[in-house]
Design an enzyme around this catalytic site. Structure first.
Site, short mmCIF file in Angstrom:
data_model
loop_
_atom_site.label_atom_id
_atom_site.label_comp_id
_atom_site.label_asym_id
_atom_site.label_seq_id
_atom_site.Cartn_x
_atom_site.Cartn_y
_atom_site.Cartn_z
N GLU A 125 0.51 -1.28 0.08
CA GLU A 125 0.07 -0.05 -0.22
C GLU A 125 1.03 1.36 -0.37
O GLU A 125 1.94 1.30 0.82
CB GLU A 125 -0.76 0.00 1.23
CG GLU A 125 -2.30 1.41 1.12
CD GLU A 125 -2.96 1.06 2.01
OE1 GLU A 125 -2.53 0.33 2.85
OE2 GLU A 125 -3.80 2.27 2.16
N ALA A 266 1.53 -0.12 10.73
CA ALA A 266 1.25 -0.96 10.20
C ALA A 266 0.48 -1.38 9.17
O ALA A 266 0.04 -0.45 8.42
CB ALA A 266 1.00 -2.37 11.23
N ASN A 269 -2.69 -6.33 5.54
CA ASN A 269 -2.05 -7.54 4.29
C ASN A 269 -2.99 -8.84 5.05
O ASN A 269 -2.97 -8.99 5.84
CB ASN A 269 -0.82 -8.18 4.15
CG ASN A 269 0.18 -6.13 4.22
OD1 ASN A 269 0.13 -5.45 3.33
ND2 ASN A 269 0.84 -6.66 4.91
N HIS A 301 -7.12 -1.89 15.19
CA HIS A 301 -7.14 -0.98 13.53
C HIS A 301 -7.13 -2.58 12.61
O HIS A 301 -7.27 -2.38 11.74
CB HIS A 301 -5.58 0.45 13.99
CG HIS A 301 -5.90 0.68 12.54
ND1 HIS A 301 -6.61 2.30 12.83
CD2 HIS A 301 -5.33 -0.09 11.43
CE1 HIS A 301 -6.62 2.16 10.97
NE2 HIS A 301 -6.16 1.28 10.11
N GLU A 302 -5.24 -2.49 12.31
CA GLU A 302 -5.38 -3.79 11.99
C GLU A 302 -6.02 -4.82 11.17
O GLU A 302 -6.78 -5.44 9.82
CB GLU A 302 -3.80 -4.65 11.82
CG GLU A 302 -2.92 -3.04 11.56
CD GLU A 302 -3.10 -1.90 10.77
OE1 GLU A 302 -3.08 -1.91 9.90
OE2 GLU A 302 -2.79 -0.91 10.58
N1 TRP Z 1 -2.76 0.85 5.40
C1 TRP Z 1 -2.41 1.53 6.85
C2 TRP Z 1 -3.06 1.31 7.88
O1 TRP Z 1 -3.41 2.37 8.03
C3 TRP Z 1 -1.09 2.05 6.40
C4 TRP Z 1 0.39 1.72 5.90
C5 TRP Z 1 0.78 0.89 6.56
C6 TRP Z 1 -0.04 2.53 4.77
N2 TRP Z 1 1.77 0.97 5.98
C7 TRP Z 1 2.08 1.93 4.57
C8 TRP Z 1 -0.01 3.27 3.90
C9 TRP Z 1 3.10 2.52 3.76
C10 TRP Z 1 1.45 3.97 3.01
C11 TRP Z 1 2.31 3.64 2.90
O2 TRP Z 1 -2.51 0.56 8.47
ZN ZN Z 2 -5.74 1.76 8.01
#
Ligand code: TRP
Ligand code: ZN
Length: 882
Positions: A125, A266, A269, A301-302
């Site tokens: 991401e 974090a 995935n 959260h994750e």
């Molecule tokens: N989706 C992740 C969260 O909010 C955010 C995230 C983790 C992210 N690593 C990243 C966003 C690297 C951009 C780049 O839990």
């Molecule tokens: Zn998130």
């Protein structure tokens, strides 16, 4: 790295993908210097798109082979244009095979496939998957993945990817393989692999429907003594989502992997969450209360993303808050429910309000201001912001405030019923909430489209003869970049009326009883409400529980605030009254310092602080919040022209004055809030430690108090947990105690083997007003400093630039010079980390003219670099733009 002007991407330009991907088979031959990735996709033309060209993204990878339906493509059969690979005139159904090569050990950006302390890790991401293979790397392309990992067995005994392990075995030459299959279609940003020598704590866990899931927390061998809390948090998260939202874990196996090199907190995935070690590793010796709370929140959260983000994902990255705002709201509710008590929940809520005011409001008033659902961006990584996350969570919270808990749950149920397995928009969430409750939420959309923090002005008129109160609320919203004029928001304003005896007056509006707190819905520019049966002139308690992310203005008299501070039944507003009392004084004192006048603090304020400090009916956690002054950032936001040194001196003066005038009571609080026995990160003990350590820091701030310094020294020596140890060390450093240097050395000697504690060691020094830019430069020469590690770079460099206002803003501009150098140096290694540091200069136009000139020079110096990432270029050019 580009040298040309970066491209702006607009939400309005969205078009459906030309091809859809049904299945992806990935084969990895893992080698740090040269990893070969084979990618076989089955694709078909998207009936929703008129286009016939296959569009794939790729970045920092070498293309070795490209085959369409078994036929190798020649150079003229496709075009590569920057990061875009196009195959024109492709057939309806395609098997596309692609071979590429990448170099994980050279990947310092930590996006895509990289090496962290010898282990292979991925971060996809938002757009990192394209650094692994060519792919339609956009969240609305969802496919089923099968992944074959091959690597040297001794070095990488553990091979992980999303979903279920279906096969593993030996290969010639000391290599081995593992094959993973993820049964759920997913966007590419949720792909992950880990090849490592990590070890795990694991447990079988029974789910609500009777199935059993295998839970694992993977860490380096030496850290197995720090995984318990993450595992407990995971189990609590699973249970909570079952109970509160009826959402179950949909996999047989759920893994958390901790890595020391990670750009953010974090990543969710599918089935294989990857975490910054900061949000996994904890035991009392090395982790503070705040760390434990962070782990619970981030693990939650994750995990919650599995439904809000993964099962239902985003159509495009402009919709990021669809998953992030909602998931932050869910983790906040989770943490609140884990505390359990109403007052504990309120303390959590106060923390959320503090973050909004301290970080989000400034963002919303600065050059990077953007709506919760942005309309454009240059680099999506720059939009993982407090606006998208925390303000987004407030927007979700407002649905719950407007619809009630049950109504909100109905909306969630309908959202999943309609959209499970889809990639959707923020509007779809709003429609589910509206339709499930038969409500018109059309105007509510403006919370997604308009940036800026709305102001709500309140005015109250009491008619003693008629015994009525007329409450008038009006709203406005300041202009933000690209949005000069705003339309009225739909704002839930929770209000109460507090009587002279301190009790709530039962509310009656238009003849209808509304309990002690009524949620008024402000939708027009101005609206009035008439409360009847009000026996006496009340004090209005407005925006209870911080029912909307706005600035509330009301001309409170000191005595009204003192009344609310002692009596308001809403703990958030009780705290708020104290903050208003403090802010008034801090602003006045700041002006006094700037004008060279003598500072003085009135007895009224000190007495109010004494009263709350000694009120044993209040939780220590609440008392600590009530005694904590608004931060330097918050004060700066309230001043026309920012003089950082004046702000610091004013705040220090109040802290020292409290330390002196409440000496006896603070000493007593330290005694009364000891937490003997085994350390536990429960809310009660955390609250006690917080109050005790705040008391210690106030005492230590009173310059002539040697006894306080001795007390801090003793606590430092004797503490059996990191919370108390770090707090004592901080008190010594901030008081510039003679013993501080020795304590710092002892601390380092004791914890040099614990990376996360060494981060604290750097951060404690970086944030101390006694640490000037020269000292920071010297610390960068310390053998433990490593600019390539994001946690370490943040702990020293970013902490100095963002949390040490006195030294960063020295009048000669040397702090800004340092900032420019570090942004440029970091940008060459890791644009995401550099770009976050770049934002230290966001509010430069508000500073005193001398400082402004130096800041502008530093900004221009960075902007003048030929080679800059899109990330940093966007932040700097927006800061400089008028
Ligand atoms: N989706 C992740 C969260 O909010 C955010 C995230 C983790 C992210 N690593 C990243 C966003 C690297 C951009 C780049 O839990
Ligand atoms: Zn998130």
């Amino acid at each position: 790295m580009r040298t040309d002007t970066p491209l702006t991407i607009y939400r309005k330009d969205y078009t459906a993908p030309s091809y859809l991907v049904d299945t992806v088979e990935l084969g990895f031959d893992l080698d740090p210097a040269r990893t070969i990735v084979a990618n076989r996709m089955t694709m078909r033309r998207n009936p929703a798109s008129g286009q016939r060209e296959i569009e794939l993204y790729g970045e920092e990878i070498d293309l070795v082979a490209l085959r369409v339906n078994g036929k190798t493509l020649g150079k003229r059969d496709y075009r590569i244009d920057g990061n875009l690979l196009r195959i024109p005139n492709a057939p309806e159904d395609v098997v596309l095979e692609i071979e590429t090569i990448c170099a994980p050990e050279k990947n310092t950006a930590l996006s895509g496939l990289y090496v962290s302390n010898g282990n292979f890790i991925t971060q996809c991401e938002a757009e990192g998957f394209r650094r692994i293979t060519y792919f339609p790397d956009r969240p609305d392309v969802m496919a089923k993945y099968t992944v074959m990992l091959r690597a040297e067995k001794q070095r990488y005994p553990v091979l992980l990817s999303n979903g279920n392990l279906v096969e593993e075995g030996e290969l010639p030459g000391g290599r081995h393989y593992a094959k993973w299959e993820d049964p759920f279609p997913k966007p590419s940003y949720l792909f992950a692999l880990v090849a490592s020598n990590l070890v795990c704590q694991e447990e079988k866990f029974k789910l609500a429907d009777g199935r059993t899931a295998l839970l694992q927390v993977w860490v380096e061998e030496g850290n197995l003594d720090k995984t318990d809390y993450a595992m407990q948090s995971l189990k609590r998260s699973i249970r909570w989502d079952e109970e509160r939202f009826g959402l179950e874990l949909d996999l047989d196996r759920f893994m958390i992997v901790a890595t020391g090199d990670f750009n953010m907190g974090a990543m969710e995935n599918k089935g294989l969450n990857i975490f910054n070690t900061k949000y996994v590793l904890a035991n009392p010796r090395v982790a503070t209360d705040l760390d434990f709370q962070g782990i619970e929140a981030v693990v939650g959260h994750e995990y919650f993303h599995n439904w809000t983000g993964n099962r239902v994902t985003c159509r495009d990255w402009f919709q990021l808050s669809l998953k992030e705002g909602l998931t932050v709201f869910r983790d906040q509710e989770f943490s609140g429910d884990m505390v359990g008590t109403d007052s504990g929940r309120a303390v959590n809520r106060i923390d959320q309000v503090r973050t909004l005011r301290q970080v989000q409001f400034p963002e919303d008033a600065g050059p990077m201001a953007h709506p919760v659902r942005p309309d454009s961006f240059v680099e999506i990584n720059n939009f993982y912001t407090v606006t998208v996350y925390e303000k987004g969570a407030e927007v979700v919270r407002m649905y719950q405030t407007l619809l009630g808990r049950e109504g909100f749950r109905k909306g969630m149920d309908l959202y999943f019923e309609r959209h499970d397995g889809q990639a959707v928009e923020c509007d779809d969430f709003r429609r589910a909430m509206a339709d499930a409750n038969g409500r018109d939420l059309a105007q509510f959309e403006r919370w997604y489209s308009q940036a800026g923090t709305p102001r709500v002005r309140a005015a109250m008129r009491y008619d003693a003869a008629a015994k009525t109160v007329e409450l008038t609320l009006s709203q406005s919203c300041p202009p933000t970049p690209g949005q000069p004029d705003k339309l009225p928001f739909h704002i839930p304003v929770a209000v109460g009326l507090v009587g002279r005896d301190g009790r709530d007056i039962p509310l009656v509006i238009d003849g209808e009883p509304r309990g002690n707190t009524a949620v008024l819905e402000l939708t027009a520019a101005e609206q009035s409400w008439r409360f009847t049966n009000v026996p006496e002139l009340p004090v209005p308690s407005l925006l209870r529980d911080f029912s909307a992310p706005v600035v509330l203005e009301y001309d409170y008299r000191d005595e009204d605030l003192l009344h609310l501070f002692s009596h308001d039944s809403d703990p958030v507003n009780r705290w708020e009254a104290g903050q208003r009392l403090a802010m008034e004084r801090l602003l006045k004192l700041t002006a006094d310092v700037t004008a060279g006048s003598r500072m003085q603090l009135d007895d009224t304020f000190v007495d109010a602080m004494r009263k709350v400090l000694t009120d044993d009916a209040l939780d220590p956690a609440f008392r600590e919040q009530a005694l904590l002054l608004p931060t330097e950032n918050m004060i700066a936001e309230q001043t026309e022209v920012v003089h950082p040194l004046s702000i610091h001196m004013a705040r220090q003066f109040v802290r020292a004055t409290i330390g002196t005038r409440l000496r006896k009571e603070l000493m007593a609080a330290i005694d009364a809030n000891q937490t003997p026995g085994e350390y536990s990160p429960d809310a009660e003990a955390i609250g006690k430690r917080a109050l005790k350590n705040l008391a210690l820091s106030y005492l230590a701030a009173a310059t002539d108090d040697n006894e306080a310094i001795d007390l801090a020294g003793q606590q430092f020596e004797q503490a059996d947990n990191m919370t108390d140890k770090a707090a004592a060390l901080g008190a010594l450093i901030h008081a510039r105690a003679q013993s501080a240097a020795g304590a710092l050395q002892d601390f380092y000697d004791e914890f040099q083997g614990e990376a996360l504690v060494v981060d604290k060691w750097f951060a404690l020094q970086a944030s101390a007003p006694s640490t000037d830019v020269g000292a920071v430069r010297a610390l960068m020469q310390h053998p433990a400093f490593n600019i390539r590690n994001p946690n370490r770079a943040r702990s020293l460099v970013a902490t100095f630039c963002m949390a040490n206002h006195v030294q960063f803003h020295v009048p000669d501009g040397s702090g800004y010079q340092f900032w420019a150098e570090q942004v440029i140096a970091l940008d060459a290694l890791n644009p995401q980390v550099a770009s976050r540091l770049a934002r230290a200069m966001d509010r430069w136009r508000r500073y005193a003219p001398v400082l402004q000139a130096h800041m502008k020079k530093a900004l221009q110096q960075v902007n003048g670099q030929k080679k800059l990432s899109n990330d940093v270029r966007e932040v700097i050019s927006k800061a400089l733009a008028n």
